[in-house]
Design a protein around this motif. Structure first.
Motif, PDB file in Angstrom:
ATOM      1  N   ASN A  25       1.024  -1.211  -0.010  1.00  0.00           N
ATOM      2  CA  ASN A  25      -0.375  -0.199  -0.049  1.00  0.00           C
ATOM      3  C   ASN A  25       1.047   1.396  -0.125  1.00  0.00           C
ATOM      4  OD1 ASN A  25      -3.056  -0.820   0.514  1.00  0.00           O
ATOM      5  ND2 ASN A  25      -1.761  -2.335   1.711  1.00  0.00           N
ATOM      6  N   TRP A  26       2.267   1.224   0.095  1.00  0.00           N
ATOM      7  CA  TRP A  26       2.474   2.190   0.059  1.00  0.00           C
ATOM      8  C   TRP A  26       2.822   3.538  -1.131  1.00  0.00           C
ATOM      9  CZ3 TRP A  26       6.016   3.514   4.040  1.00  0.00           C
ATOM     10  CH2 TRP A  26       7.264   4.777   3.823  1.00  0.00           C
ATOM     11  N   PRO A  27       2.932   2.813  -2.342  1.00  0.00           N
ATOM     12  CA  PRO A  27       2.188   3.879  -3.561  1.00  0.00           C
ATOM     13  C   PRO A  27       1.488   4.869  -3.092  1.00  0.00           C
ATOM     14  CG  PRO A  27       2.280   1.898  -4.110  1.00  0.00           C
ATOM     15  CD  PRO A  27       3.149   1.729  -2.834  1.00  0.00           C
ATOM     16  N   ARG A  28      -0.183   4.128  -2.320  1.00  0.00           N
ATOM     17  CA  ARG A  28      -0.982   5.519  -2.005  1.00  0.00           C
ATOM     18  C   ARG A  28      -0.807   6.030  -1.069  1.00  0.00           C
ATOM     19  NH1 ARG A  28      -4.252   7.867   0.364  1.00  0.00           N
ATOM     20  NH2 ARG A  28      -6.902   7.447   0.564  1.00  0.00           N
ATOM     21  N   LEU A  29      -0.368   5.550   0.219  1.00  0.00           N
ATOM     22  CA  LEU A  29      -0.055   5.599   1.658  1.00  0.00           C
ATOM     23  C   LEU A  29       0.952   7.109   1.486  1.00  0.00           C
ATOM     24  CD1 LEU A  29       0.233   1.937   3.526  1.00  0.00           C
ATOM     25  CD2 LEU A  29      -1.270   4.092   4.483  1.00  0.00           C
ATOM     26  N   LEU A 202      -2.733  15.847  -9.015  1.00  0.00           N
ATOM     27  CA  LEU A 202      -1.791  14.518  -8.715  1.00  0.00           C
ATOM     28  C   LEU A 202      -2.067  13.666  -7.640  1.00  0.00           C
ATOM     29  CD1 LEU A 202       1.321  16.761  -7.958  1.00  0.00           C
ATOM     30  CD2 LEU A 202       1.270  15.249  -9.476  1.00  0.00           C
ATOM     31  N   PHE A 203      -3.234  14.294  -7.036  1.00  0.00           N
ATOM     32  CA  PHE A 203      -3.687  12.995  -5.278  1.00  0.00           C
ATOM     33  C   PHE A 203      -5.415  13.440  -5.425  1.00  0.00           C
ATOM     34  CE2 PHE A 203      -3.011  11.898  -0.983  1.00  0.00           C
ATOM     35  CZ  PHE A 203      -3.465  10.262  -1.440  1.00  0.00           C
ATOM     36  N   PRO A 204      -6.139  13.225  -6.013  1.00  0.00           N
ATOM     37  CA  PRO A 204      -7.740  13.479  -5.939  1.00  0.00           C
ATOM     38  C   PRO A 204      -8.707  12.880  -4.583  1.00  0.00           C
ATOM     39  CG  PRO A 204      -7.004  12.230  -7.885  1.00  0.00           C
ATOM     40  CD  PRO A 204      -5.982  12.366  -7.242  1.00  0.00           C
ATOM     41  N   GLU A 205      -8.051  11.818  -4.077  1.00  0.00           N
ATOM     42  CA  GLU A 205      -8.589  11.043  -3.369  1.00  0.00           C
ATOM     43  C   GLU A 205      -8.316  12.155  -2.019  1.00  0.00           C
ATOM     44  OE1 GLU A 205      -6.457   7.792  -5.892  1.00  0.00           O
ATOM     45  OE2 GLU A 205      -6.172  10.073  -5.165  1.00  0.00           O
ATOM     46  N   SER A 206      -7.348  12.822  -1.776  1.00  0.00           N
ATOM     47  CA  SER A 206      -6.634  13.829  -1.184  1.00  0.00           C
ATOM     48  C   SER A 206      -8.076  14.214   0.014  1.00  0.00           C
ATOM     49  CB  SER A 206      -5.031  14.468  -1.279  1.00  0.00           C
ATOM     50  OG  SER A 206      -5.698  15.311   0.249  1.00  0.00           O
ATOM     51  N   PRO A 207      -7.845  14.128   0.989  1.00  0.00           N
ATOM     52  CA  PRO A 207      -9.272  14.715   1.390  1.00  0.00           C
ATOM     53  C   PRO A 207      -8.943  16.256   2.190  1.00  0.00           C
ATOM     54  CG  PRO A 207      -8.605  12.973   3.272  1.00  0.00           C
ATOM     55  CD  PRO A 207      -7.600  12.325   1.745  1.00  0.00           C
ATOM     56  N   ILE A 208      -7.119  16.270   2.617  1.00  0.00           N
ATOM     57  CA  ILE A 208      -6.641  17.165   2.757  1.00  0.00           C
ATOM     58  C   ILE A 208      -6.552  17.934   1.920  1.00  0.00           C
ATOM     59  CG2 ILE A 208      -3.913  17.369   2.683  1.00  0.00           C
ATOM     60  CD1 ILE A 208      -6.196  19.340   5.578  1.00  0.00           C
ATOM     61  N   ALA A 209      -6.652  17.910   0.587  1.00  0.00           N
ATOM     62  CA  ALA A 209      -5.859  19.187  -0.087  1.00  0.00           C
ATOM     63  C   ALA A 209      -7.475  19.604  -0.774  1.00  0.00           C
ATOM     64  CB  ALA A 209      -5.639  17.652  -2.131  1.00  0.00           C
ATOM     65  N   HIS A 210      -8.996  19.142  -0.503  1.00  0.00           N
ATOM     66  CA  HIS A 210     -10.112  19.680  -0.765  1.00  0.00           C
ATOM     67  C   HIS A 210      -9.712  20.988   0.478  1.00  0.00           C
ATOM     68  CE1 HIS A 210     -10.039  16.040  -3.095  1.00  0.00           C
ATOM     69  NE2 HIS A 210     -10.926  17.001  -3.847  1.00  0.00           N
ATOM     70  N   ILE A 211      -9.740  20.063   1.427  1.00  0.00           N
ATOM     71  CA  ILE A 211      -9.955  21.178   2.904  1.00  0.00           C
ATOM     72  C   ILE A 211      -9.391  22.578   2.543  1.00  0.00           C
ATOM     73  CG2 ILE A 211      -9.519  21.649   5.572  1.00  0.00           C
ATOM     74  CD1 ILE A 211     -10.589  18.608   5.268  1.00  0.00           C
ATOM     75  N   GLU A 212      -8.300  22.083   1.668  1.00  0.00           N
ATOM     76  CA  GLU A 212      -6.609  23.178   2.253  1.00  0.00           C
ATOM     77  C   GLU A 212      -7.613  23.954   0.568  1.00  0.00           C
ATOM     78  OE1 GLU A 212      -5.337  24.542   4.199  1.00  0.00           O
ATOM     79  OE2 GLU A 212      -4.268  22.896   5.304  1.00  0.00           O
ATOM     80  N   TYR A 213      -7.559  23.786  -0.244  1.00  0.00           N
ATOM     81  CA  TYR A 213      -7.960  24.607  -1.309  1.00  0.00           C
ATOM     82  C   TYR A 213      -9.734  25.298  -0.728  1.00  0.00           C
ATOM     83  CZ  TYR A 213      -9.616  25.623  -6.167  1.00  0.00           C
ATOM     84  OH  TYR A 213      -9.867  25.667  -7.715  1.00  0.00           O
ATOM     85  N   ALA A 214     -10.651  24.820  -0.049  1.00  0.00           N
ATOM     86  CA  ALA A 214     -11.229  25.061   0.245  1.00  0.00           C
ATOM     87  C   ALA A 214     -11.224  26.875   0.945  1.00  0.00           C
ATOM     88  CB  ALA A 214     -12.408  24.336   1.285  1.00  0.00           C
ATOM     89  N   ASN A 215     -10.176  26.158   2.256  1.00  0.00           N
ATOM     90  CA  ASN A 215     -10.103  27.994   2.812  1.00  0.00           C
ATOM     91  C   ASN A 215      -8.963  28.521   1.984  1.00  0.00           C
ATOM     92  OD1 ASN A 215     -10.716  26.271   5.130  1.00  0.00           O
ATOM     93  ND2 ASN A 215      -8.217  25.097   5.825  1.00  0.00           N
ATOM     94  N   GLY A 216      -8.497  27.898   1.193  1.00  0.00           N
ATOM     95  CA  GLY A 216      -7.394  29.018   0.225  1.00  0.00           C
ATOM     96  C   GLY A 216      -8.432  29.833  -0.157  1.00  0.00           C
ATOM     97  N   LEU A 217      -9.548  29.456  -0.761  1.00  0.00           N
ATOM     98  CA  LEU A 217     -10.449  29.556  -1.679  1.00  0.00           C
ATOM     99  C   LEU A 217     -11.607  31.098  -1.157  1.00  0.00           C
ATOM    100  CD1 LEU A 217     -12.616  26.797  -3.680  1.00  0.00           C
ATOM    101  CD2 LEU A 217     -11.203  28.986  -4.770  1.00  0.00           C
ATOM    102  N   LEU A 218     -11.883  31.002   0.446  1.00  0.00           N
ATOM    103  CA  LEU A 218     -12.853  31.499   1.241  1.00  0.00           C
ATOM    104  C   LEU A 218     -11.193  32.657   1.423  1.00  0.00           C
ATOM    105  CD1 LEU A 218     -14.236  28.904   3.902  1.00  0.00           C
ATOM    106  CD2 LEU A 218     -15.163  30.133   1.491  1.00  0.00           C
ATOM    107  N   LEU A 219     -10.044  32.567   1.593  1.00  0.00           N
ATOM    108  CA  LEU A 219      -9.189  33.701   2.398  1.00  0.00           C
ATOM    109  C   LEU A 219      -8.720  34.486   0.851  1.00  0.00           C
ATOM    110  CD1 LEU A 219      -6.131  32.234   3.827  1.00  0.00           C
ATOM    111  CD2 LEU A 219      -8.213  33.808   4.628  1.00  0.00           C
TER     112      LEU A 219
END
Length: 258
Positions: A25-29, A202-219
């Motif tokens: 699972n290393w490549p996904r982790l 690069l990493f569409p499954e990443s929850p944090i990539a979505h969260i930080e993008y959302a925060n960035g849009l609001l800023l």
């Protein structure tokens, strides 16, 4: 490290990997941070503790292993501080110590992309803790930017660094305004959006990539982007976490939506 660490609140057998499972699972982790599969069994063991959410053991094992093990220690301590440490003073001390370890590691292994990333991450979280304005006044802006641009030169597919560079630029623009941000810190709105979008690619499954993008849009755009930010949070909340860190990210998204 003398304080008693809080336990990971969402234990799940699926986050506990044996050596074979970790290799498979290393490549996904490590899709987000591009950490190479360790040659050293002790470093691998430290990562095993990290993915399972046993952050304190991961820190101790990573430091004891040394070398690439320092990356595990920095990441484990930073994620623990960010999500599970409730005392503000302790949280800052943990980030500061982790940034110091990462700084030493990146000096010793200048081509280790993740060492530079983890330095930027720990220092960035420390800076958020003391306030972005104070962090900029203390010269952290340049250090974080240099570390992240170094990562992306060494490893252009480092999704977590793309996310972090987007977030760094959004925070600086929010704090000092677009003109000063661009001239003094090289932070630009277009570049922030580009890096957030690249991280998702690069990493569409990443929850944090979505969260930080959302925060960035609001800023960057305020209420104008609230619908888009909400959708990104919803996406993060529905993600299937692969390890302890991703579970903490998903729980964060859920709590923000509530």
């Amino acid at each position: 490290m003398a304080r008693k660490w809080a336990k990971f609140p969402h234990p799940d057998k699926s986050y506990v990997f044996d050596a074979a499972g970790l290799k498979k699972n290393w490549p996904r982790l490590h899709k987000g941070d591009c950490e190479p599969y360790p040659k050293d069994a002790d470093v691998l063991e430290a990562w095993r503790h990290y993915h399972a959410g046993d952050f304190q053991t991961a820190v101790e094992a990573g430091l004891a292993a040394g070398g690439a093990g320092v990356n595990v220690a920095v990441k484990a301590q930073s994620i623990y501080a960010n999500y599970l440490e409730s005392a503000e003073k302790s949280k800052l001390a943990l980030f500061e110590e982790a940034a110091q370890w990462a700084d030493e590691r990146s000096d010793a292994a200048a081509k280790d992309a993740n060492a530079h990333y983890l330095y930027a991450y720990a220092l960035g979280r420390y800076g958020q803790g003391i306030s972005v304005a104070k962090a900029l006044a203390q010269g952290f802006g340049g250090k974080i930017k240099n570390a992240l641009t170094t990562v992306l030169k060494l490893e252009p597919k480092h999704a977590e660094a793309c996310t972090a560079y987007g977030a760094y630029q959004a925070e600086v623009i929010d704090k000092v305004g677009g003109i000063v941000a661009g001239m003094t810190y090289g932070a630009k709105k277009d570049s922030a959006l580009e890096h957030f979008q690249k991280a998702l690619k690069l990493f569409p499954e990443s929850p944090i990539a979505h969260i930080e993008y959302a925060n960035g849009l609001l800023l960057l755009f305020g209420k104008d982007k609230i619908d888009e930010a909400s959708k990104l949070y919803e996406h993060a909340a529905k993600a299937k976490p692969f390890d302890a860190m991703e579970r903490l990210d998903v729980e964060l998204a859920k709590s923000e939506l509530d």
